[in-house]
Design a protein around this motif. Structure first.
Motif, short mmCIF file in Angstrom:
data_model
loop_
_atom_site.label_atom_id
_atom_site.label_comp_id
_atom_site.label_asym_id
_atom_site.label_seq_id
_atom_site.Cartn_x
_atom_site.Cartn_y
_atom_site.Cartn_z
N LYS A 50 108.10 60.47 15.29
CA LYS A 50 107.90 61.65 16.13
C LYS A 50 107.72 62.90 15.28
CE LYS A 50 109.87 64.18 20.03
NZ LYS A 50 109.26 65.39 19.62
N LYS A 51 108.57 63.04 14.25
CA LYS A 51 108.45 64.19 13.36
C LYS A 51 107.11 64.19 12.62
CE LYS A 51 113.37 64.88 12.64
NZ LYS A 51 114.48 64.84 11.70
N ASP A 54 104.40 65.29 15.02
CA ASP A 54 104.46 66.74 15.21
C ASP A 54 103.88 67.46 14.00
OD1 ASP A 54 105.67 66.28 17.64
OD2 ASP A 54 107.70 66.74 16.93
N ASP A 58 100.54 69.91 13.75
CA ASP A 58 100.55 71.28 13.24
C ASP A 58 99.52 71.46 12.13
OD1 ASP A 58 102.60 71.86 14.99
OD2 ASP A 58 104.19 71.70 13.46
#
Length: 97
Positions: A50-51, A54, A58
């Motif tokens: 998930k990180k 993300d 970005d």
């Protein structure tokens, strides 16, 4: 400046990878059952995934913004060059006596 971003991104990725390896080893050597260890590792992998998603989102937005900015600058330079060429062409085609 772009080198700073590249290096800091590389350092960040190395830090995250080291943390993941360390966490995985800690889970494997902890006095828990195999089932509990697998569940913990699965949860950790899900969090990391998930990180990473993300982070890549970005980065993608930043790259797209940078490309749009550069495209605008290049278009302005191209238009200015065409205008200058047209002025010079007109000056040579209609010389003043």
């Amino acid at each position: 400046m772009s080198e700073d971003r590249c290096c800091s991104g590389g350092v960040l990725m190395a830090f995250l990878a080291g943390g993941l390896v360390g966490a995985g080893l800690a889970l494997l050597y902890a006095p828990v059952t195999g089932r509990e260890a697998r569940e913990r590792i699965g949860g950790l992998a899900g969090d990391l995934r998930k990180k990473a998603e993300d982070w890549t989102g970005d980065v993608k937005q930043k790259v797209e913004g940078f490309i749009d900015e550069e495209r605008t600058v290049i278009k302005a330079a191209y238009d200015a060059g065409r205008e200058a060429m047209a002025r010079e062409k007109a000056r040579f085609e209609n010389p003043k006596p």
